[in-house]
Write a protein that holds these residues in place. Structure first.
Motif, PDB file in Angstrom:
ATOM      1  N   LEU A  50      -7.937   0.393  -1.053  1.00  0.00           N
ATOM      2  CA  LEU A  50      -7.156  -0.833  -1.234  1.00  0.00           C
ATOM      3  C   LEU A  50      -7.250  -1.712   0.011  1.00  0.00           C
ATOM      4  CD1 LEU A  50      -5.456  -1.793  -3.615  1.00  0.00           C
ATOM      5  CD2 LEU A  50      -3.436  -0.939  -2.424  1.00  0.00           C
ATOM      6  N   LYS A  51      -7.232  -3.016  -0.188  1.00  0.00           N
ATOM      7  CA  LYS A  51      -7.362  -3.984   0.912  1.00  0.00           C
ATOM      8  C   LYS A  51      -6.078  -4.785   1.101  1.00  0.00           C
ATOM      9  CE  LYS A  51     -11.821  -3.041   1.076  1.00  0.00           C
ATOM     10  NZ  LYS A  51     -12.383  -2.186   2.170  1.00  0.00           N
ATOM     11  N   LYS A  52      -5.917  -5.313   2.293  1.00  0.00           N
ATOM     12  CA  LYS A  52      -4.813  -6.229   2.561  1.00  0.00           C
ATOM     13  C   LYS A  52      -4.878  -7.402   1.581  1.00  0.00           C
ATOM     14  CE  LYS A  52      -4.616  -5.394   7.567  1.00  0.00           C
ATOM     15  NZ  LYS A  52      -4.805  -5.998   8.901  1.00  0.00           N
ATOM     16  N   GLY A  53      -3.712  -7.814   1.101  1.00  0.00           N
ATOM     17  CA  GLY A  53      -3.654  -8.935   0.181  1.00  0.00           C
ATOM     18  C   GLY A  53      -3.715  -8.536  -1.277  1.00  0.00           C
ATOM     19  N   ALA A  54      -4.027  -7.270  -1.552  1.00  0.00           N
ATOM     20  CA  ALA A  54      -4.053  -6.805  -2.937  1.00  0.00           C
ATOM     21  C   ALA A  54      -2.647  -6.824  -3.518  1.00  0.00           C
ATOM     22  CB  ALA A  54      -4.650  -5.401  -3.012  1.00  0.00           C
ATOM     23  N   VAL A  55      -2.572  -6.850  -4.831  1.00  0.00           N
ATOM     24  CA  VAL A  55      -1.294  -6.949  -5.536  1.00  0.00           C
ATOM     25  C   VAL A  55      -0.915  -5.601  -6.156  1.00  0.00           C
ATOM     26  CG1 VAL A  55      -0.144  -7.982  -7.541  1.00  0.00           C
ATOM     27  CG2 VAL A  55      -1.517  -9.400  -6.008  1.00  0.00           C
ATOM     28  N   ILE A  56       0.351  -5.252  -6.030  1.00  0.00           N
ATOM     29  CA  ILE A  56       0.920  -4.086  -6.709  1.00  0.00           C
ATOM     30  C   ILE A  56       2.060  -4.591  -7.577  1.00  0.00           C
ATOM     31  CG2 ILE A  56       2.107  -1.875  -6.428  1.00  0.00           C
ATOM     32  CD1 ILE A  56       0.832  -1.661  -3.653  1.00  0.00           C
ATOM     33  N   GLU A  57       2.035  -4.255  -8.854  1.00  0.00           N
ATOM     34  CA  GLU A  57       3.077  -4.664  -9.774  1.00  0.00           C
ATOM     35  C   GLU A  57       3.846  -3.449 -10.260  1.00  0.00           C
ATOM     36  OE1 GLU A  57       1.078  -6.802 -12.884  1.00  0.00           O
ATOM     37  OE2 GLU A  57       1.126  -8.671 -11.740  1.00  0.00           O
ATOM     38  N   VAL A  58       5.157  -3.582 -10.296  1.00  0.00           N
ATOM     39  CA  VAL A  58       6.013  -2.498 -10.777  1.00  0.00           C
ATOM     40  C   VAL A  58       6.869  -3.014 -11.924  1.00  0.00           C
ATOM     41  CG1 VAL A  58       7.833  -0.865 -10.182  1.00  0.00           C
ATOM     42  CG2 VAL A  58       6.072  -1.420  -8.487  1.00  0.00           C
ATOM     43  N   VAL A  67       6.586  -7.874  -7.927  1.00  0.00           N
ATOM     44  CA  VAL A  67       5.216  -8.094  -7.464  1.00  0.00           C
ATOM     45  C   VAL A  67       5.170  -7.967  -5.943  1.00  0.00           C
ATOM     46  CG1 VAL A  67       3.259  -9.666  -7.431  1.00  0.00           C
ATOM     47  CG2 VAL A  67       4.794  -9.634  -9.420  1.00  0.00           C
ATOM     48  N   PHE A  68       4.360  -7.035  -5.466  1.00  0.00           N
ATOM     49  CA  PHE A  68       4.235  -6.781  -4.037  1.00  0.00           C
ATOM     50  C   PHE A  68       2.837  -7.155  -3.559  1.00  0.00           C
ATOM     51  CE2 PHE A  68       7.437  -3.905  -5.632  1.00  0.00           C
ATOM     52  CZ  PHE A  68       8.409  -3.888  -4.658  1.00  0.00           C
ATOM     53  N   THR A  69       2.744  -7.567  -2.296  1.00  0.00           N
ATOM     54  CA  THR A  69       1.460  -7.846  -1.657  1.00  0.00           C
ATOM     55  C   THR A  69       1.236  -6.831  -0.543  1.00  0.00           C
ATOM     56  OG1 THR A  69       1.545 -10.208  -2.161  1.00  0.00           O
ATOM     57  CG2 THR A  69       0.116  -9.534  -0.359  1.00  0.00           C
ATOM     58  N   VAL A  70       0.042  -6.274  -0.505  1.00  0.00           N
ATOM     59  CA  VAL A  70      -0.298  -5.243   0.481  1.00  0.00           C
ATOM     60  C   VAL A  70      -0.445  -5.863   1.868  1.00  0.00           C
ATOM     61  CG1 VAL A  70      -2.047  -3.564   1.185  1.00  0.00           C
ATOM     62  CG2 VAL A  70      -1.374  -3.744  -1.222  1.00  0.00           C
ATOM     63  N   ASP A  71       0.265  -5.288   2.834  1.00  0.00           N
ATOM     64  CA  ASP A  71       0.193  -5.729   4.226  1.00  0.00           C
ATOM     65  C   ASP A  71      -0.785  -4.904   5.044  1.00  0.00           C
ATOM     66  OD1 ASP A  71       2.260  -7.707   3.992  1.00  0.00           O
ATOM     67  OD2 ASP A  71       3.716  -6.072   3.981  1.00  0.00           O
ATOM     68  N   ALA A  72      -0.900  -3.625   4.731  1.00  0.00           N
ATOM     69  CA  ALA A  72      -1.762  -2.733   5.506  1.00  0.00           C
ATOM     70  C   ALA A  72      -1.984  -1.445   4.723  1.00  0.00           C
ATOM     71  CB  ALA A  72      -1.136  -2.413   6.863  1.00  0.00           C
ATOM     72  N   VAL A  73      -3.087  -0.772   5.049  1.00  0.00           N
ATOM     73  CA  VAL A  73      -3.390   0.540   4.482  1.00  0.00           C
ATOM     74  C   VAL A  73      -3.862   1.409   5.638  1.00  0.00           C
ATOM     75  CG1 VAL A  73      -4.667   1.823   2.729  1.00  0.00           C
ATOM     76  CG2 VAL A  73      -4.192  -0.616   2.383  1.00  0.00           C
ATOM     77  N   GLU A  74      -3.163   2.504   5.875  1.00  0.00           N
ATOM     78  CA  GLU A  74      -3.488   3.358   7.016  1.00  0.00           C
ATOM     79  C   GLU A  74      -3.547   4.816   6.595  1.00  0.00           C
ATOM     80  OE1 GLU A  74      -1.843   0.624  10.668  1.00  0.00           O
ATOM     81  OE2 GLU A  74      -0.775   2.473  10.248  1.00  0.00           O
ATOM     82  N   ARG A  83       6.711   1.738 -14.493  1.00  0.00           N
ATOM     83  CA  ARG A  83       5.244   1.733 -14.458  1.00  0.00           C
ATOM     84  C   ARG A  83       4.766   1.029 -13.201  1.00  0.00           C
ATOM     85  NH1 ARG A  83       2.451   3.312 -18.652  1.00  0.00           N
ATOM     86  NH2 ARG A  83       0.165   3.109 -18.540  1.00  0.00           N
ATOM     87  N   VAL A  84       3.618   1.477 -12.666  1.00  0.00           N
ATOM     88  CA  VAL A  84       3.014   0.836 -11.502  1.00  0.00           C
ATOM     89  C   VAL A  84       1.576   0.463 -11.840  1.00  0.00           C
ATOM     90  CG1 VAL A  84       2.335   3.071 -10.479  1.00  0.00           C
ATOM     91  CG2 VAL A  84       2.508   1.026  -9.032  1.00  0.00           C
ATOM     92  N   ARG A  85       1.200  -0.745 -11.441  1.00  0.00           N
ATOM     93  CA  ARG A  85      -0.167  -1.218 -11.660  1.00  0.00           C
ATOM     94  C   ARG A  85      -0.741  -1.735 -10.351  1.00  0.00           C
ATOM     95  NH1 ARG A  85       2.654  -3.354 -15.819  1.00  0.00           N
ATOM     96  NH2 ARG A  85       2.721  -5.406 -14.818  1.00  0.00           N
ATOM     97  N   ILE A  86      -1.960  -1.315 -10.050  1.00  0.00           N
ATOM     98  CA  ILE A  86      -2.691  -1.814  -8.876  1.00  0.00           C
ATOM     99  C   ILE A  86      -4.076  -2.202  -9.381  1.00  0.00           C
ATOM    100  CG2 ILE A  86      -3.327  -1.403  -6.476  1.00  0.00           C
ATOM    101  CD1 ILE A  86      -1.447   0.983  -6.425  1.00  0.00           C
ATOM    102  N   PRO A  87      -4.233  -3.434  -9.878  1.00  0.00           N
ATOM    103  CA  PRO A  87      -5.481  -3.826 -10.540  1.00  0.00           C
ATOM    104  C   PRO A  87      -6.736  -3.625  -9.701  1.00  0.00           C
ATOM    105  CG  PRO A  87      -3.765  -5.453 -10.944  1.00  0.00           C
ATOM    106  CD  PRO A  87      -3.216  -4.505  -9.919  1.00  0.00           C
ATOM    107  N   ALA A  88      -6.646  -3.838  -8.390  1.00  0.00           N
ATOM    108  CA  ALA A  88      -7.827  -3.760  -7.533  1.00  0.00           C
ATOM    109  C   ALA A  88      -8.472  -2.385  -7.525  1.00  0.00           C
ATOM    110  CB  ALA A  88      -7.470  -4.177  -6.103  1.00  0.00           C
ATOM    111  N   ILE A  89      -7.694  -1.343  -7.816  1.00  0.00           N
ATOM    112  CA  ILE A  89      -8.259   0.012  -7.819  1.00  0.00           C
ATOM    113  C   ILE A  89      -8.066   0.711  -9.167  1.00  0.00           C
ATOM    114  CG2 ILE A  89      -8.147   0.342  -5.322  1.00  0.00           C
ATOM    115  CD1 ILE A  89      -5.543   1.944  -5.766  1.00  0.00           C
TER     116      ILE A  89
END
Length: 206
Positions: free
Chosen positions: A132-140, A149-156, A62-68
């Protein structure tokens, strides 16, 4: 169809994920998905934050991205006969996929997750990925019971013709994650013109 040297990862093709069936059916009444701003792009400091220790291999469930608002089950993806990455079934809008012959999320290396931006009925699992913004959290959630738990570095966002294969799919010496969907400009004749890519690295586990 793209491959990346020793990782043998194929890129998500514009045809497979990016037809834009909802926009095509909805005409002017359908809103295009958000696209990342220049402020979310990679910089010289991107990815230099401390990384958590790598985890042993374990398939993700499962993947969760609470910010979105993403909270989705995951399915394994293989390669098509043409060598491109397969995609989750389009009819299941809340389903993400991962390249199961590659790195598992949390393991050392580059793990790949992909999903639809929309289907014929409307927005799909990664419709808001471009917001999604830099610093957002992705949980798998992993099959071994742990959570990476991953932290977003960039979105392009990249045009299909200029997709930077090595940058997105290249091997990494720490646990990294790429989350990919369709994006860029949209044409009624060809669908989305590119891909939104999220770059993230492992910063914790539980």
């Amino acid at each position: 169809m793209r491959r990346v040297g020793d990782t043998a990862i194929a890129a998500v093709t514009a045809v497979a994920l990016c037809t834009g069936a909802w926009l095509l059916a909805g005409g002017t009444g359908a809103e295009a998905p958000p696209q990342p701003s220049a402020a979310q792009a990679r910089t010289a400091q991107t990815g230099r934050g401390a990384a958590a220790p790598a985890l042993p291999p374990s398939p993700p469930d499962r993947v969760r991205i609470p910010a979105i608002g993403v909270d989705a089950p995951m399915t394994g993806l293989g390669l098509t006969e043409t060598g491109s990455l397969d995609v989750p079934p389009a009819e299941d809008e809340n389903l993400a996929g991962w390249y199961e012959a590659g790195t598992t999320p949390g393991e050392r290396g580059t793990a790949i997750v992909a999903g639809h931006v929309d289907n014929a009925r409307g927005p799909a699992v990664f419709y808001r990925l471009g917001a999604l913004k830099k610093g957002a959290v992705i949980e798998v959630d992993r099959r071994d019971g742990g959570v990476a738990v991953f932290t977003v570095d960039a979105v392009e966002v990249y045009a299909a013709k200029d997709f930077p294969d090595a940058k997105v799919y290249g091997a990494a010496d720490r646990p990294e994650l790429r989350v990919i969907t369709c994006g860029g400009g949209y044409s009624r004749s060809t669908g989305y013109q590119g891909n939104v890519v999220v770059f993230a690295h492992l910063t914790g586990s539980r």
